[in-house]
Design an enzyme around this catalytic site. Structure first.
Site, PDB file in Angstrom:
ATOM      1  N   GLY A 171       0.671  -1.300  -0.150  1.00 14.77           N
ATOM      2  CA  GLY A 171       0.075   0.169  -0.300  1.00 14.77           C
ATOM      3  C   GLY A 171       0.817   1.132  -0.065  1.00 14.77           C
ATOM      4  O   GLY A 171       2.164   1.063   0.221  1.00 14.77           O
ATOM      5  N   GLN A 172       0.264   2.170  -0.160  1.00  8.07           N
ATOM      6  CA  GLN A 172       0.911   3.756  -0.151  1.00  8.07           C
ATOM      7  C   GLN A 172      -0.032   4.654   0.470  1.00  8.07           C
ATOM      8  O   GLN A 172      -1.237   4.920  -0.319  1.00  8.07           O
ATOM      9  CB  GLN A 172       1.184   4.004  -1.730  1.00  8.07           C
ATOM     10  CG  GLN A 172       1.439   5.391  -1.979  1.00  8.07           C
ATOM     11  CD  GLN A 172       3.044   5.674  -1.419  1.00  8.07           C
ATOM     12  OE1 GLN A 172       4.038   4.807  -1.813  1.00  8.07           O
ATOM     13  NE2 GLN A 172       3.008   6.614  -0.692  1.00  8.07           N
ATOM     14  N   GLY A 173       0.249   5.313   1.552  1.00  5.61           N
ATOM     15  CA  GLY A 173      -0.624   5.836   2.226  1.00  5.61           C
ATOM     16  C   GLY A 173       0.040   7.532   2.089  1.00  5.61           C
ATOM     17  O   GLY A 173       1.084   7.695   1.604  1.00  5.61           O
ATOM     18  N   GLY A 174      -0.621   8.394   2.935  1.00  7.26           N
ATOM     19  CA  GLY A 174      -0.081   9.695   2.935  1.00  7.26           C
ATOM     20  C   GLY A 174       1.315   9.561   3.530  1.00  7.26           C
ATOM     21  O   GLY A 174       1.858  10.731   3.362  1.00  7.26           O
ATOM     22  N   PHE A 175       1.708   8.806   4.346  1.00  5.91           N
ATOM     23  CA  PHE A 175       2.823   8.930   5.035  1.00  5.91           C
ATOM     24  C   PHE A 175       4.020   8.209   4.576  1.00  5.91           C
ATOM     25  O   PHE A 175       5.066   8.357   4.984  1.00  5.91           O
ATOM     26  CB  PHE A 175       2.499   8.446   6.460  1.00  5.91           C
ATOM     27  CG  PHE A 175       1.429   9.363   7.165  1.00  5.91           C
ATOM     28  CD1 PHE A 175       1.975  10.754   7.863  1.00  5.91           C
ATOM     29  CD2 PHE A 175       0.135   9.109   7.469  1.00  5.91           C
ATOM     30  CE1 PHE A 175       1.254  11.334   8.432  1.00  5.91           C
ATOM     31  CE2 PHE A 175      -0.687   9.839   8.042  1.00  5.91           C
ATOM     32  CZ  PHE A 175      -0.249  11.123   8.598  1.00  5.91           C
ATOM     33  N   GLY A 176       3.682   7.422   3.378  1.00 12.02           N
ATOM     34  CA  GLY A 176       4.766   6.793   2.722  1.00 12.02           C
ATOM     35  C   GLY A 176       4.142   5.254   2.500  1.00 12.02           C
ATOM     36  O   GLY A 176       3.273   4.983   2.723  1.00 12.02           O
ATOM     37  N   VAL A 232       3.784   1.095   2.578  1.00 18.24           N
ATOM     38  CA  VAL A 232       3.578  -0.071   3.341  1.00 18.24           C
ATOM     39  C   VAL A 232       4.086  -1.320   2.664  1.00 18.24           C
ATOM     40  O   VAL A 232       3.769  -1.651   1.532  1.00 18.24           O
ATOM     41  CB  VAL A 232       2.161  -0.265   3.869  1.00 18.24           C
ATOM     42  CG1 VAL A 232       2.092  -0.987   5.068  1.00 18.24           C
ATOM     43  CG2 VAL A 232       1.544   1.235   4.246  1.00 18.24           C
ATOM     44  N   LYS A 265       5.497   0.231   7.963  1.00 18.78           N
ATOM     45  CA  LYS A 265       5.317   1.643   7.180  1.00 18.78           C
ATOM     46  C   LYS A 265       6.614   2.187   7.286  1.00 18.78           C
ATOM     47  O   LYS A 265       7.100   2.614   8.411  1.00 18.78           O
ATOM     48  CB  LYS A 265       4.020   2.163   8.129  1.00 18.78           C
ATOM     49  CG  LYS A 265       3.730   3.486   7.377  1.00 18.78           C
ATOM     50  CD  LYS A 265       2.427   3.860   8.010  1.00 18.78           C
ATOM     51  CE  LYS A 265       1.371   3.672   6.920  1.00 18.78           C
ATOM     52  NZ  LYS A 265       0.285   4.263   6.792  1.00 18.78           N
ATOM     53  N   ASP A 279      -7.574  11.098  10.109  1.00 17.69           N
ATOM     54  CA  ASP A 279      -7.400  10.595   8.760  1.00 17.69           C
ATOM     55  C   ASP A 279      -8.413   9.284   8.548  1.00 17.69           C
ATOM     56  O   ASP A 279      -7.794   8.512   8.097  1.00 17.69           O
ATOM     57  CB  ASP A 279      -6.460  10.509   8.304  1.00 17.69           C
ATOM     58  CG  ASP A 279      -6.224  10.505   6.741  1.00 17.69           C
ATOM     59  OD1 ASP A 279      -7.303  10.794   6.199  1.00 17.69           O
ATOM     60  OD2 ASP A 279      -5.242   9.971   6.201  1.00 17.69           O
TER      61      ASP A 279
END
Ligand SMILES: *[C@@H]1O[C@H](CO)[C@@H](O)[C@H](O)[C@H]1NC(C)=O
Ligand SMILES: *[C@@H]1O[C@H](CO)[C@@H](O)[C@H](O)[C@H]1NC(C)=O
Ligand SMILES: *[C@@H]1O[C@H](CO)[C@@H](O)[C@H](O)[C@H]1NC(C)=O
Ligand SMILES: *[C@@H]1O[C@H](CO)[C@@H](O)[C@H](O)[C@H]1NC(C)=O
Ligand SMILES: *[C@@H]1O[C@H](CO)[C@@H](O)[C@H](O)[C@H]1NC(C)=O
Ligand SMILES: *[C@@H]1O[C@H](CO)[C@@H](O)[C@H](O)[C@H]1NC(C)=O
Ligand SMILES: *[C@@H]1O[C@H](CO)[C@@H](O)[C@H](O)[C@H]1NC(C)=O
Ligand SMILES: *[C@@H]1O[C@H](CO)[C@@H](O)[C@H](O)[C@H]1NC(C)=O
Ligand SMILES: *[C@@H]1O[C@H](CO)[C@@H](O)[C@H](O)[C@H]1NC(C)=O
Length: 827
Positions: A515-520, A522, A536, A633
């Site tokens: 995955g790719q979240g707003g913080f970087g 995963v 993460k 979030d």
């Protein structure tokens, strides 16, 4: 060949709604000398935006001269004769040689403006910003306007209108509400910029202050983030030798109509015209924080927006403990030790405060805190002081005389306040601090060999001696203490080393990226012990020290709940930081919910369980854990599902770990996702547990409908999912919101209750949204009282997309597909 019935109906409709006589004739945008504007005629500004003429509202027969927007349903922004109606006669506006007047029956003058100097060729012109100006036709720039309606504000502040003072001319402009929707005469509520020395915004009813924001501290009106930079309008505060005022600019001026208004009921609202739904949308209501209600906690009481409201400041106790326990707070608090001015008073610093009312500017010069302190100490009636930069001179010394009222706890950007305290109080603070240190030392000493005991005793003695010395010395100097509780905990940090993590994730190989979240990004990984983990990898721009990072990870890793993803630990290597979580096999909620085939796995019973699970997890974060955590979030992709489809909230505590609002110095970082952000959070970065409740409400509606709020589309209207749900609700068809692919194993009452609770969670006003504990109560208990929802916030795509159109995103990241946003609003 008769007229079609439809056309006739259309004609009848047209003639019945037209607010003005159909003979209305437009003169131009100006009146020159000896011209007259009769009732029925109008002036229209050159860009067709505003119109000036005579109007009446509703059933009232009273006529007024006013300015309104040209192309939309009658919205009056200025009224000339608000306190002197034209009734039963016809009025006219007549331009003379040195001014203009409003005449009754072509003779009696009921309102007039005279120039203070002789004019050569005066004209009265309606400008395209809504300003009606009297000026010289030939020398427009000679000496500015002779008169302008922008100096005569009624209840509406248009972009460019200045609320406040012109010190040169002595002009003072404030906004006063209409008496009622039909009657523009001055109502009860006035919104003003109080006192040019220490300017603050005040809403008063008659002479009673009702709400207060401020004073201006150089960055914001103390205690308020509402009027700071945001994607829709630019607030401007200006203080100079000539003027002290507040105004605003609209970012997209060409196509947006916006205004501030103080309503007849005393709400201060920022409204924007929505072209798609043809109505005014409230983007901001200033009265958002109940702590801004004037004097809520009485003298020396400190108001907490999201807690049990009022607390006494440290060093103070409730004046009437009995009232206080019955939550009657208005009596406030009193000092534990009375002041004795001649006997060594000093100051205690209280950080993160909204400054109290009745401030006095002592000196506006680039002063130091020390000078200000000495000044305050010298005058026995000076109760507090602080140094803020009101007028842009570097530092203004501000003092308070008399009781301190109307303060609040404001951790995200509050001011420091130095309050005068009695000597006894100062000493007890110092003692408490020393005793704490002594305790630590004593503990160490006991732990060390008995032989060292003597040494320990000696050091303890040294403390006592130093204390006595300090006590003697302190009598001669002003003293200041920082009132802060520092709690240090020595806990074991669950640290993983980079080698382990790297091996587990196959060196962060692309195959393992989940995955790719707003913080970087995963990654999935498997430890040697066969335990599966999710890693993460945080983006590098943390802007936070190592120590704080560790502290936060420790705190967050202590949170344990079956509806939270477990944080196992972290990995720190150079400036690389990673968080290690337990791995959940079933991906996230959006993977199922928004997919036509997979969503069939989510029967109503399952969805119901998912909603309840999320609610429980969120309640734990908000209330039951030792830390009060606001997620900020919450969204479908942050809800992970375990093998039995139990929801687990992920990414909680990231706001803390990122240090987003840990220190006042750092600018605030708005994190969140379009479609889930509450209005107040998106507009001004103001967040509370209620902004999570809003996101939770959106999530509920999404789970029930199986549709996304962001990007929702319906053939019949431009509303988003919230608006769609609201429309169905008021039309009495709430069940239509349900996912068409849902089985029919549901109970109608239950679904309706869920939708109702969902709508309550997305209310526009923070106060109208329930807390998570009442949400759970209403969801789990079929006999619970569920209030009727009112109009929700952000229910048109326009209002939420309005933010996206801003081009000033100087520091805004948008990551692909998730549309996570990070906004930094600089001071
Ligand atoms: C108002 O309508 C007129 C004619 O319908 C149009 O020319 C003008 O551009 C419109 N003005 C605004 C501000 O939309
Ligand atoms: C206006 O008058 C009509 C008919 O007399 C009445 O039904 C309506 O309620 C009135 N509207 C207002 C706002 O008073
Ligand atoms: C207004 O003027 C008309 C004629 O000019 C006159 O008949 C009428 O009485 C006047 N009304 C008032 C109230 O003065
Ligand atoms: C303006 O001057 C006229 C006389 O020329 C006078 O009757 C009127 O009261 C004046 N209005 C104001 C507001 O001073
Ligand atoms: C502003 O309007 C009020 C009421 O309409 C009027 O009494 C006042 O004289 C006006 N002030 C200026 C400066 O025109
Ligand atoms: C609003 O402005 C008027 C005119 O300057 C002034 O008389 C009045 O006291 C002001 N009201 C408040 C509440 O400041
Ligand atoms: C503030 O006001 C002064 C005087 O009216 C003006 O010269 C200056 O440009 C204004 N500053 C801003 C930032 O608008
Ligand atoms: C203290 O300050 C108040 C308010 O400015 C003033 O009225 C008073 O005279 C001062 N007292 C002394 C002793 O300077
Ligand atoms: C205030 O003084 C400090 C040093 O004393 C100086 O660095 C700063 O530029 C000054 N600020 C203003 C606005 O004069």
């Amino acid at each position: 060949m008769g007229l079609s019935p439809f056309l006739i109906l259309w004609y009848v409709w047209l003639s019945s709604v037209s607010p003005r006589p159909s003979t209305a004739a437009t003169v131009s945008d100006r009146l020159t000398q000896n011209q007259v504007l009769e009732d029925g005629q109008t002036l229209v500004s050159s860009g067709q935006r505003f119109e000036l003429g005579f109007f009446n509202r509703g059933n009232s027969s009273h006529r007024y001269l006013g300015i309104w927007y040209k192309n939309i349903t009658l919205t009056v922004v200025w009224v000339a004769n608000r306190n002197k109606v034209i009734s039963g006669q016809s009025g006219s506006l007549s331009m003379g040689s040195n001014g203009f007047s409003l005449l009754l029956n072509n003779s009696e003058k009921i309102w007039s403006v005279n120039a203070t100097r002789v004019l050569e060729s005066p004209i009265l012109q309606l400008l395209d910003n809504g300003n009606l100006v009297l000026k010289e036709e030939n020398n427009p720039d000679l000496e500015g306007y002779v008169w302008q309606s922008f100096d005569n504000i009624t209840d509406t502040l248009l972009p460019g209108m200045k609320l406040g003072w012109n010190l040169k001319t002595g002009l003072y402009r404030n906004m006063t509400s209409w008496l009622s929707a039909e009657d523009p005469s001055a109502g009860d509520y006035t919104f003003s910029l109080d006192s040019p020395e220490t300017p603050q915004l005040v809403l008063s009813k008659g002479t009673q202050k009702q709400y207060r924001w401020g004073p201006w501290d150089g960055v914001r009106f103390s205690g308020s983030n509402e009027l700071r930079s945001n994607p829709v309008f630019i607030p401007i505060f200006n203080s100079s030798r000539e003027e002290v005022y507040y105004t605003f600019e609209v970012i997209d001026q060409e196509s947006t109509l916006s205004r501030f208004v103080v309503t007849q009921h005393g709400w201060i609202q920022y409204l924007t015209w929505s072209k798609s739904s043809n109505e005014w949308v409230t983007m901001v209501t200033l009265q958002r924080d109940s702590c801004d209600r004037y004097g809520t906690c009485g003298p020396y009481g400190n108001c907490y927006s999201d807690g049990p409201k009022c607390n006494c400041l440290k060093g103070f106790t409730p004046k009437s403990p009995e009232d206080w326990s019955r939550i009657i707070w208005s009596g406030g608090c009193v000092r534990r030790w009375e002041l004795e001015c001649e006997n060594g008073d000093g100051f205690v610093k209280y950080g993160g405060m909204k400054l109290p009312d009745h401030s006095h500017l002592v000196e506006s010069r680039n002063l130091s805190l020390e000078v200000c302190e000495v000044e305050c100490l010298r005058n026995c009636s000076c109760m507090a002081f602080t140094l803020i930069d009101i007028h842009g001179n570097g530092g203004d010394c501000v003092m308070w005389f008399g009781d301190l009222v109307d303060m609040k706890h404001f951790p995200s950007g509050g001011d420091d306040l130095y309050i005068r305290m009695a000597r006894n109080e100062l000493e007890s603070i110092a003692d408490a601090r020393r005793n704490k240190r002594v305790r630590v030392i004593v503990t160490i000493v006991i732990c060390v060999a008995t032989g060292m005991l003597l040494c320990g005793v000696a050091s303890w003695c040294a403390f006592r001696i130093r204390k006595a010395k300090r006590r003697a010395a302190s009598l001669n100097h002003p003293r200041r203490y920082l009132m802060e509780e520092t709690q240090e905990e020595d806990l074991e940090l669950p640290l993983f080393n980079l080698k382990t993590v790297s091996a587990a994730t196959d060196e962060f190989s692309f195959r393992n990226k989940i995955g790719q979240g707003g913080f970087g990004p995963v990654y999935k990984g498997v430890l040697l012990s066969k335990q599966e983990i999710a890693v993460k990898r945080l983006s590098r721009d943390l802007g936070q020290g190592l120590r704080e990072f560790k502290n936060e990870v420790i705190l967050v890793s202590k949170l344990q709940h079956r509806n939270l993803v477990k944080l196992l630990g972290c990995c720190i290597h150079g400036d690389e930081r990673m968080l290690i979580y337990e791995y959940l096999p079933n991906k996230s909620l959006d993977y199922f919910l928004f997919d036509q085939t997979r969503k069939k796995l989510l029967a109503w019973k399952k969805r119901f369980g998912i909603i309840l699970g999320i609610a429980r997890g969120l309640l734990y974060l908000h209330q039951d854990s030792r830390l009060r955590i606001i997620h900020r979030d919450l969204k479908a992709s942050n809800i992970l599902l375990d093998s039995e489809m139990n929801p687990k909230i992920s990414d909680f505590g990231l706001a803390r770990i990122f240090g987003a609002d840990q220190t006042q110095e750092m600018t605030k970082r708005v994190m969140g996702t379009y479609g889930y952000m509450s209005p107040e959070y998106a507009m001004s970065g103001h967040f509370s547990v209620k902004s999570d409740v809003f996101s939770f409400g959106v999530l509920m509606l999404e789970v029930i409908s199986g549709k996304k709020n962001w990007g929702f589309w319906h053939p019949d209207h431009d509303l988003n999912l919230i608006g769609h749900a609201w429309k169905l609700w008021i039309e009495g068809n709430p069940l239509e919101l349900m996912d068409a692919l849902m089985d029919d194993s549901y109970s109608v009452d239950e679904v309706v209750r869920y939708i109702q609770v969902g709508l309550l969670c997305v209310q526009q006003r923070v106060e109208d949204r329930p807390t998570m504990s009442s949400v759970l109560l209403m969801l789990a208990n079929e006999n619970a009282m569920v209030p009727q929802p009112k109009e929700p916030g952000f229910y048109t795509e326009v209002s939420s997309m309005g933010m996206d159109t801003s081009s000033s995103g100087k520091s805004r990241h948008t990551t692909t597909n998730e549309v996570s946003v990070t906004m930094f609003d600089g001071g």
